[in-house]
Enzyme design. Structure first.
Site, PDB file in Angstrom:
ATOM      1  N   CYS A  69       0.868  -1.174   0.000  1.00 58.24           N
ATOM      2  CA  CYS A  69       0.000   0.000   0.000  1.00 58.24           C
ATOM      3  C   CYS A  69       0.906   1.225   0.000  1.00 58.24           C
ATOM      4  CB  CYS A  69      -0.931  -0.002   1.208  1.00 58.24           C
ATOM      5  SG  CYS A  69      -1.960   1.481   1.318  1.00 58.24           S
ATOM      6  N   HIS A 138      -2.320  -4.628 -10.482  1.00 55.58           N
ATOM      7  CA  HIS A 138      -3.105  -3.510 -11.004  1.00 55.58           C
ATOM      8  C   HIS A 138      -3.452  -3.738 -12.470  1.00 55.58           C
ATOM      9  CE1 HIS A 138      -2.574  -0.490  -7.736  1.00 55.58           C
ATOM     10  NE2 HIS A 138      -1.531  -1.267  -7.459  1.00 55.58           N
ATOM     11  N   GLU A 184      -9.923   0.099  -5.559  1.00 53.34           N
ATOM     12  CA  GLU A 184      -8.991  -0.789  -4.873  1.00 53.34           C
ATOM     13  C   GLU A 184      -9.678  -2.096  -4.493  1.00 53.34           C
ATOM     14  OE1 GLU A 184      -6.055   0.624  -2.144  1.00 53.34           O
ATOM     15  OE2 GLU A 184      -6.716   2.704  -2.416  1.00 53.34           O
ATOM     16  N   CYS A 193      -4.728   6.299  -4.286  1.00 48.00           N
ATOM     17  CA  CYS A 193      -4.091   4.980  -4.240  1.00 48.00           C
ATOM     18  C   CYS A 193      -2.644   5.167  -4.656  1.00 48.00           C
ATOM     19  CB  CYS A 193      -4.803   3.997  -5.165  1.00 48.00           C
ATOM     20  SG  CYS A 193      -4.030   2.355  -5.235  1.00 48.00           S
ATOM     21  N   GLY A 196      -1.399   2.525  -7.063  1.00 45.26           N
ATOM     22  CA  GLY A 196      -2.112   2.772  -8.312  1.00 45.26           C
ATOM     23  C   GLY A 196      -1.529   3.942  -9.067  1.00 45.26           C
TER      24      GLY A 196
END
Length: 245
Positions: A69, A138, A184, A193, A196
């Site tokens: 994260c 992703h 997410e 994110c 991301g």
């Protein structure tokens, strides 16, 4: 249970100090993250001191343990620095291994997210996308306008259809860099994110470079060099409290 609420441009977390609190189970994570009956958050960070600085463990709001994260890593780094466990430059142990972190200003943190791997082109409901590995999975889709996309709807369907789940990001190019919205896995669409942002920036840049990424919650900067990635942006401590359960 004593907690600290933090966020990185709106991507919010319940942070637990591992020197004082026990590691939460999945049921506790879900209860903590519930925005009506709990504290409310996109996930839970369990932070402890480590030999090179700190260790981060992260759970999504649905109770699933996640590998990475980006914004959580930045919040972890500031938490460890403020707790006195680490100085201005140190490392954080994650499920991806040791990653470097540095304090880049008042409530501003720069972290390395490690190597980024571009995968094959895939189909996202009729639109071509690129699979990207930033330590977590992703799908990145370039679109003409992120405002015209049902991010939560499409993203939830892709998450459900993908073994192990997947984060789905939609970006458009803008004068200052790129605009991005991300659904997410295990959470839904979030205000930001970090991983991301790195995934989308990698696709947008097509090589080495630096780009500003504007998300609904604010702006971060991503740098890609020789397949390695760095994420820089603000963090904030929202409040502290005691959770009765």
């Amino acid at each position: 249970m004593r907690f600290t609420k933090m966020h990185g441009i709106g991507n919010d977390f319940v942070v637990l100090d591992g020197t004082k609190e026990s590691r939460p189970d999945s049921e506790t994570v879900v209860a903590l993250c519930d925005r009506n009956f709990g504290i409310g958050a996109d996930g839970v960070l369990y932070v402890t001191p480590a030999e090179r600085g700190a260790r981060m463990e992260y759970w999504n709001a649905d109770g699933s343990l996640a590998e990475m994260c980006g914004n959580g890593l930045r919040c972890t780094a500031w938490f460890a620095h403020e707790a006195g466990w680490a100085g201005e430059s140190f490392e954080v142990l994650t499920e991806r291994g040791w990653l470097s972190a540095e304090i880049a200003g008042e409530y501003r943190v720069r972290v390395a997210l490690g190597p980024v791997t571009l995968g094959s082109e895939v189909d996202v409901e009729g639109t071509p996308a690129v699979a990207v590995d930033v330590g977590n999975p992703h799908l990145v889709v370039e679109v003409a306008s992120v405002d015209a996309i049902d991010v939560s709807g499409v993203g939830a369907r892709m998450d459900e259809a993908t073994t192990g789940g997947v984060n789905t990001g939609f970006f458009e190019r803008s004068g200052s860099g790129i605009r991005l919205r991300v659904n997410e896995r295990g959470v839904g669409e979030t205000l930001a994110c970090g991983s991301g942002a790195v995934a989308a920036a990698t696709v947008a840049l097509g090589g080495d470079g630096v780009v500003d990424v504007d998300l609904p919650g604010g702006r971060v900067q991503v740098e890609i060099r020789d397949g390695q990635s760095w994420l820089t942006g603000p963090v904030a401590r929202a409040f502290e409290g005691d959770w009765a359960g």
